[in-house]
Design an enzyme around this catalytic site. Sequence first.
Site, short mmCIF file in Angstrom:
data_model
loop_
_atom_site.label_atom_id
_atom_site.label_comp_id
_atom_site.label_asym_id
_atom_site.label_seq_id
_atom_site.Cartn_x
_atom_site.Cartn_y
_atom_site.Cartn_z
N CYS A 13 11.87 -9.98 -8.86
CA CYS A 13 10.57 -10.57 -9.16
C CYS A 13 9.76 -10.67 -7.88
O CYS A 13 10.23 -10.31 -6.80
CB CYS A 13 10.73 -11.95 -9.82
N CYS A 16 11.35 -12.45 -4.94
CA CYS A 16 12.27 -11.65 -4.12
C CYS A 16 11.50 -10.93 -3.02
O CYS A 16 11.91 -10.92 -1.85
CB CYS A 16 13.01 -10.64 -4.98
N ASP A 421 -22.59 15.63 4.68
CA ASP A 421 -22.91 16.68 5.65
C ASP A 421 -23.41 17.89 4.87
O ASP A 421 -22.91 18.16 3.77
CB ASP A 421 -21.67 17.03 6.47
N ASP A 617 -16.20 17.98 6.13
CA ASP A 617 -15.11 18.93 6.01
C ASP A 617 -13.81 18.42 6.62
O ASP A 617 -12.79 19.09 6.56
CB ASP A 617 -15.48 20.28 6.65
N ASP A 621 -16.53 16.90 11.29
CA ASP A 621 -17.18 15.62 11.06
C ASP A 621 -16.24 14.45 11.33
O ASP A 621 -16.47 13.34 10.84
CB ASP A 621 -17.70 15.55 9.62
#
Length: 729
Positions: A13, A16, A421, A617, A621
């Site tokens: 759970c 834990c 871009d 790309d 960039d």
Amino acid sequence: MEKKRFIVTGMRCAGCAANIERSVKKLSGVADVYVSLASRTMNLEMDPAEITPEEIVEAVRKSGFDAELVTTETQKKEVIEEEETSAYFHRFLTALVFGVLLCYAAMSHMAGLPWFPIGTRANAWLQIVLLVPVLLAGRRFYISGVRSLLRLAPNMDALIALCTGASIVYSLFLMGRGVYGHLYFDTAGMIVALIMLGKFLESRSRRRASGAIRELMKLAPESAFVVRNGSEFEVPVSDLKAGDLIRVRPGERIPVDGIVTEGRASLDESMLTGEPIPVDKTAGSRVTGGSVNRDGSFLFRAEQIGEETVLSRMIAMIREAQGSRPPIAALADLISGYFVWGVISLAVLTFLLWILVGGLPFAGALEFGLSVLVIACPCALGLATPIALIAGIGRGARLGILIRNATALETAARIGTVVFDKTGTITEGRPDVVGIRIVPGAGISEEDLLALAGGAEQHSEHPLAAAIVREANARALKLGNPDGFRAMPGHGISCNLDGRSLLIGSAALMRENGITPAEFDEESSAHSLVQIAADGNVLGAIVISDRIRQDADEAILRLHAMGIACVLLSGDNPRSTESVAEKLGFDACHAGILPGGKAELVRNLQKGGPRIAMVGDGINDGPALAQADVGIAIGSGTDVAMESADMVLLCGDLRKVPAALALSRAVMRVIRENLFWAFFYNTVCIPVAAGVLYAFGGPRLSPILCAAAMACSSLFVVLNALRLKRFRE
């Protein structure tokens, strides 16, 4: 600091996960620890000079769990919890069958149902006999719960063990006093059976949510046909080496990444890129491991193998993202760490209040205390965020959208402006020469001007230079060899050729060198103009155009429909950039931006404005992608730089940009719904189980109904997250 990822087993759970986090955070040299209950993983940063992975694993073991460092081998290994095995299903059926019989035996005389003609004492002993198989089937609750109590770090199993254990002990106490008519064995049995049912359904649903990685792992074939010394033979993929020649026949999967050397084929890359249309491959084409050869036979040379393949990097990225923690989860994770202690305290307080203030007998007060223990659900809090992340990030992977981490996904849901871009993103990135303009009186022909520019640009790597050289070669022009070549990024080049001092580039470059740039017609200025000057005089210009991508218009329309502004960014001339922006309906455009100035422009847009996403790309960039709140790299899936952005769109389709942002919004919406439900459920149901309504003449909840409600609570969270698997672009 190094990032490490561990597979953690034994968690039951959210408590834990919180206990493991607390234990590991105490270690010196460890930072940013996050344990995900849904993905069963632990991500952290560690200083190798201060601590080793083995010491971290030992700390997890001392917490009562087990851990294993993710390596190349363990990356391929599925961690399948016992709940997902047929053995667990059989134990659940055992608990359900005997639990129903136990309830029937306990309630038949009250409901007037047919039953064996035995006395109440014999019936009580029969209930114990029917209870034993249920307890054996659900023994993990007691083993895990008792261990967590002994460690003073109780989990959900501790609540179940305390609740059912108290029911059984009190029933045995009543039998010892000669009372056989109203016992609680059936309550204990049905609680175990119902919670096992909830856990089984939850586990099945969680497995469905995390199916993306398993599907990707199945894409890698076990073996490949290698051609060596003229012979062809089959070898395991793990034995392949870079440089091997591999034969692929129709219907076979590509084992690793490489380049086609012979033959042609049509490949289905949909599982990798989300693009359903097959892609034709010929000599020189790049192929990606995991794609399917639909037709044709070909040879290719292996280049990336093992962890270096696109498929392996995708799997690693998805695993890392699914195991990360978004900021929105911080409060829920904090509460989960102390939730079970709070519930135990409330159960004890409820029991005492009903005895001391409410005037109920011991049995009545005990029922209210047991109801509080069993209705509380820490799992709903612990699963609310990670299960939605797993489902959403997995769905994104199927669509060809890779999300690096949960923080990026949360930020993407709040994006207000997307900056694109132009070259290679909005346009196809393969510019072509569409015209040549000569300055009146320059005394040079179009072909001579093209030959002059083509010779000078031979050593340039700029896309516009490549277009000029390509056009010159297409016309079979003789190109000279330049000397003194110098490139000026974002401006152009200078060199000496055929006894002339050449300057080739933008109008700004001409002005910077004291040359008056030529003015051309409006139609020409709407494209990219590369001006050519010789010995200080402009001779003319080459008109270059890069076609707008077919999917750009639809992408911008979708973003506008989502209320997102779109900005175009380019190093090209203003008229060319404005022309593209007008055609596609951009809200603003910025032209003449040098590569180093893109990040600065993004920074300025961020000041006092909405959150910014940058689409580029992923290579040229890089600074702007890093500066943006969310960087989105768009590429072909084979040459894209996966490390450069927060999101990677594998197939290069611009419509994936609004899809990625819409997916982020959908995931965050599901997370908010799950968190609301988890808090609402526990806030409302715990007081009701404690008897708040009953105190004012309202109904009360039996422990059995509370167990059913608890099982349904965590199941609701998982099923709600599964809706993301149906997300459509």
